[in-house]
Design a protein around this motif. Structure first.
Motif, PDB file in Angstrom:
ATOM      1  N   ARG A  15       0.821  -1.220   0.000  1.00  0.00           N
ATOM      2  CA  ARG A  15       0.000   0.000   0.000  1.00  0.00           C
ATOM      3  C   ARG A  15       0.853   1.268   0.000  1.00  0.00           C
ATOM      4  O   ARG A  15       0.537   2.234  -0.710  1.00  0.00           O
ATOM      5  N   ALA A  16       1.932   1.295   0.771  1.00  0.00           N
ATOM      6  CA  ALA A  16       2.781   2.492   0.807  1.00  0.00           C
ATOM      7  C   ALA A  16       3.488   2.687  -0.526  1.00  0.00           C
ATOM      8  O   ALA A  16       3.589   3.815  -1.037  1.00  0.00           O
ATOM      9  N   ALA A  17       3.956   1.590  -1.116  1.00  0.00           N
ATOM     10  CA  ALA A  17       4.637   1.686  -2.409  1.00  0.00           C
ATOM     11  C   ALA A  17       3.684   2.200  -3.485  1.00  0.00           C
ATOM     12  O   ALA A  17       4.074   3.023  -4.329  1.00  0.00           O
ATOM     13  N   PHE A  18       2.434   1.741  -3.447  1.00  0.00           N
ATOM     14  CA  PHE A  18       1.475   2.245  -4.428  1.00  0.00           C
ATOM     15  C   PHE A  18       1.203   3.727  -4.215  1.00  0.00           C
ATOM     16  O   PHE A  18       1.205   4.516  -5.176  1.00  0.00           O
ATOM     17  N   LEU A  19       0.969   4.118  -2.986  1.00  0.00           N
ATOM     18  CA  LEU A  19       0.661   5.531  -2.723  1.00  0.00           C
ATOM     19  C   LEU A  19       1.804   6.439  -3.154  1.00  0.00           C
ATOM     20  O   LEU A  19       1.567   7.563  -3.595  1.00  0.00           O
ATOM     21  N   GLU A  20       3.026   5.951  -3.055  1.00  0.00           N
ATOM     22  CA  GLU A  20       4.155   6.771  -3.488  1.00  0.00           C
ATOM     23  C   GLU A  20       4.223   6.898  -5.007  1.00  0.00           C
ATOM     24  O   GLU A  20       4.995   7.710  -5.520  1.00  0.00           O
ATOM     25  N   LYS A  21       3.418   6.134  -5.722  1.00  0.00           N
ATOM     26  CA  LYS A  21       3.279   6.316  -7.170  1.00  0.00           C
ATOM     27  C   LYS A  21       2.311   7.452  -7.493  1.00  0.00           C
ATOM     28  O   LYS A  21       2.416   8.096  -8.543  1.00  0.00           O
ATOM     29  N   VAL A  22       1.356   7.700  -6.594  1.00  0.00           N
ATOM     30  CA  VAL A  22       0.279   8.656  -6.907  1.00  0.00           C
ATOM     31  C   VAL A  22       0.334   9.941  -6.085  1.00  0.00           C
ATOM     32  O   VAL A  22      -0.348  10.916  -6.411  1.00  0.00           O
ATOM     33  N   VAL A  23       1.121   9.964  -4.999  1.00  0.00           N
ATOM     34  CA  VAL A  23       1.300  11.202  -4.231  1.00  0.00           C
ATOM     35  C   VAL A  23       2.793  11.499  -4.095  1.00  0.00           C
ATOM     36  O   VAL A  23       3.633  10.618  -4.285  1.00  0.00           O
ATOM     37  N   VAL A  24       3.114  12.751  -3.742  1.00  0.00           N
ATOM     38  CA  VAL A  24       4.513  13.185  -3.748  1.00  0.00           C
ATOM     39  C   VAL A  24       5.238  12.946  -2.430  1.00  0.00           C
ATOM     40  O   VAL A  24       6.454  13.086  -2.354  1.00  0.00           O
ATOM     41  N   GLY A  25       4.508  12.607  -1.353  1.00  0.00           N
ATOM     42  CA  GLY A  25       5.113  12.537  -0.031  1.00  0.00           C
ATOM     43  C   GLY A  25       5.824  11.231   0.270  1.00  0.00           C
ATOM     44  O   GLY A  25       5.676  10.228  -0.435  1.00  0.00           O
ATOM     45  N   ASP A  26       6.575  11.226   1.372  1.00  0.00           N
ATOM     46  CA  ASP A  26       7.295  10.045   1.855  1.00  0.00           C
ATOM     47  C   ASP A  26       6.339   9.258   2.743  1.00  0.00           C
ATOM     48  O   ASP A  26       6.302   9.438   3.966  1.00  0.00           O
ATOM     49  N   ILE A  27       5.567   8.372   2.147  1.00  0.00           N
ATOM     50  CA  ILE A  27       4.570   7.610   2.893  1.00  0.00           C
ATOM     51  C   ILE A  27       5.225   6.435   3.619  1.00  0.00           C
ATOM     52  O   ILE A  27       4.898   6.139   4.766  1.00  0.00           O
ATOM     53  N   ALA A  28       6.163   5.775   2.965  1.00  0.00           N
ATOM     54  CA  ALA A  28       6.854   4.641   3.584  1.00  0.00           C
ATOM     55  C   ALA A  28       7.611   5.069   4.836  1.00  0.00           C
ATOM     56  O   ALA A  28       7.777   4.284   5.774  1.00  0.00           O
ATOM     57  N   GLY A  29       8.065   6.316   4.877  1.00  0.00           N
ATOM     58  CA  GLY A  29       8.855   6.802   5.999  1.00  0.00           C
ATOM     59  C   GLY A  29       8.046   7.308   7.177  1.00  0.00           C
ATOM     60  O   GLY A  29       8.626   7.701   8.198  1.00  0.00           O
ATOM     61  N   LEU A  30       6.723   7.309   7.069  1.00  0.00           N
ATOM     62  CA  LEU A  30       5.896   7.772   8.180  1.00  0.00           C
ATOM     63  C   LEU A  30       5.982   6.814   9.351  1.00  0.00           C
ATOM     64  O   LEU A  30       5.937   5.590   9.185  1.00  0.00           O
ATOM     65  N   ASP A  31       6.075   7.353  10.564  1.00  0.00           N
ATOM     66  CA  ASP A  31       6.007   6.534  11.769  1.00  0.00           C
ATOM     67  C   ASP A  31       4.565   6.116  12.023  1.00  0.00           C
ATOM     68  O   ASP A  31       3.615   6.741  11.526  1.00  0.00           O
ATOM     69  N   GLU A  32       4.395   5.096  12.813  1.00  0.00           N
ATOM     70  CA  GLU A  32       3.062   4.643  13.194  1.00  0.00           C
ATOM     71  C   GLU A  32       2.280   5.792  13.836  1.00  0.00           C
ATOM     72  O   GLU A  32       2.757   6.460  14.754  1.00  0.00           O
TER      73      GLU A  32
END
Length: 414
Positions: free
Chosen positions: A98-115
């Protein structure tokens, strides 16, 4: 609770306000959807108008109602404003990729977000234009996204198209109207919200742009995020639709909390220098032009270096530096009358057109006109003297930093 709250607040007025006329201008023949708070809005004196396909209050005809009073209440010490934002789209993303997909469609660092941490991000198209702005929060087994109400169906169509091209495990769950969303904003927001949170919930340790699943007034399956769109401390709270009225009624039974409509929400966000999608942002404007490049992280950040989102090559150079742009979003002050959306911006001599106003109003806090718009990059520096054409007359103005009113987002004490 609903009737007693309404009785304490309703003071009927007779004439339609300018704010109502402005929002109602976008009306269509399509039947309007209703949030779970529809009847409560009417009992509280809400003046309902079409907005993003819903009937929502532009203001309340009440003792503390009207755009000016509602706006000032939100900024007053110890006070808080309650907004119904249930028209916005709430989405849960599932799947191990899910994080990898979102990083295709938005500009932010989603994988790097803390819980439990979130960020404001931008959905971009193949040209780097902004399809929408969104708040994304990372939870244990899903990612929670909130998108704008007027764009949510177009956003989801775009996401589905991109999912069809994505080789990974991801699924999108649109919560529809099963969950309602309220925003409570202002210096007194934390104190008001604390009254419906579990006794062990410590808001003093809850940072800005973080969220948690919790109970609200004893109701299971709720969510709270410390964020908002007024420049004040505040929260967005989500709850099952069947409990929205009871939770909203409990909040407004607090004399410090005032129900507030779209009119004040718009003037508050403009004072805070925040964009309204469809006005200050659209699919032809990219993050650099919008001065929102910070949503991609700093120059040495992973997203700036790697790109990987739609349109990145139109926004970033191969080394991660920003592409040059011909125009930039700026704040504007100094004119005698408000320059409204569409007003033309000229150079200081009033001879060469250099841009256009995208949002403008009279600031209740500054007691002066303010605006934001786009001007040629050469004229975007602080202090640049410009002219705005208002009612066919040129008015002197000046490019100014935003926010216009100091932001008071919460910081956890050290």
């Amino acid at each position: 609770m609903l009737q007693s709250a309404a009785a304490a607040l309703v003071r009927r007025a007779a004439r339609p306000s300018p704010a109502r006329r402005a929002f109602a201008a976008a009306a269509s023949d399509e039947p309007l959807a209703k949030t779970a708070l529809h009847d409560l809005h009417l009992e509280l004196g809400g003046d309902l108008v079409p907005f993003a396909g819903y009937a929502l209050p532009v203001l309340y005809k009440a003792e503390h109602g009207g755009v000016m009073k509602e706006h000032l209440w939100c900024r007053a010490g110890g006070k808080a404003s309650l907004f119904d934002v249930s028209h916005m789209g709430q989405i849960r993303w599932h799947g191990k990729d899910r994080a990898a997909f979102l990083e295709k469609v938005v500009v932010g660092d989603i994988a790097g977000l803390d819980e439990g941490s979130g960020c404001l991000s931008l959905v971009t198209n193949e040209s780097g234009g902004i399809i929408d702005d969104t708040v994304i929060t990372k939870y244990g087994d899903y990612i929670y996204m909130v998108v704008n109400g007027a764009t949510k169906f177009g956003d989801m169509k775009h996401f589905e198209e991109q999912m069809a091209k994505f080789d990974g495990d991801v699924s999108m769950e649109y919560l529809e109207d099963s969950m309602q969303l309220l925003a409570i904003q202002g210096p007194g927001a934390a104190e008001a919200v604390a009254k419906i949170l579990p006794s062990g919930f410590d808001l003093t340790r809850m940072a800005f742009m973080t969220g948690a699943e919790t109970t609200l007034d004893g109701i299971e399956g709720c969510r709270i995020t410390r964020c908002g769109y007024t420049g004040e401390d505040g929260f967005e709270i989500a709850m099952p639709s069947e409990h929205a009225v009871s939770i909203a009624s409990k909040l407004i039974s607090d004399p410090a909390v005032n129900p507030t409509g779209l009119g004040a929400r718009d003037s508050l966000r403009l004072e805070a220098g925040l964009c309204l999608y469809g006005h200050d942002l659209n699919e032809t404007i990219n993050p650099v032009e919008a001065t929102l490049a910070w949503t991609m992280g700093g120059p040495k950040g992973r997203r700036r270096k790697e790109g990987g989102f739609l349109g990145a090559e139109h926004i970033l150079k191969p080394d991660g530096k920003l592409q040059k742009v011909a125009k930039k979003r700026v704040g504007i002050k100094g004119m005698k009358a408000p320059g409204r959306e569409g007003a033309e911006i000229y150079d200081a001599a009033g001879e060469k057109k250099i841009g256009e106003v995208t949002s403008g109003t009279f600031s209740p806090c500054l007691k002066a006109p303010i605006a934001m718009g786009y001007v040629e990059t050469a004229s975007s520096k602080k202090g640049t003297v410009i002219s705005i054409k208002v009612r066919n007359k040129m008015q002197k103005a000046e490019v100014t930093p935003m926010p216009f009113v100091e932001s008071r987002y919460y910081r956890v004490p050290e």
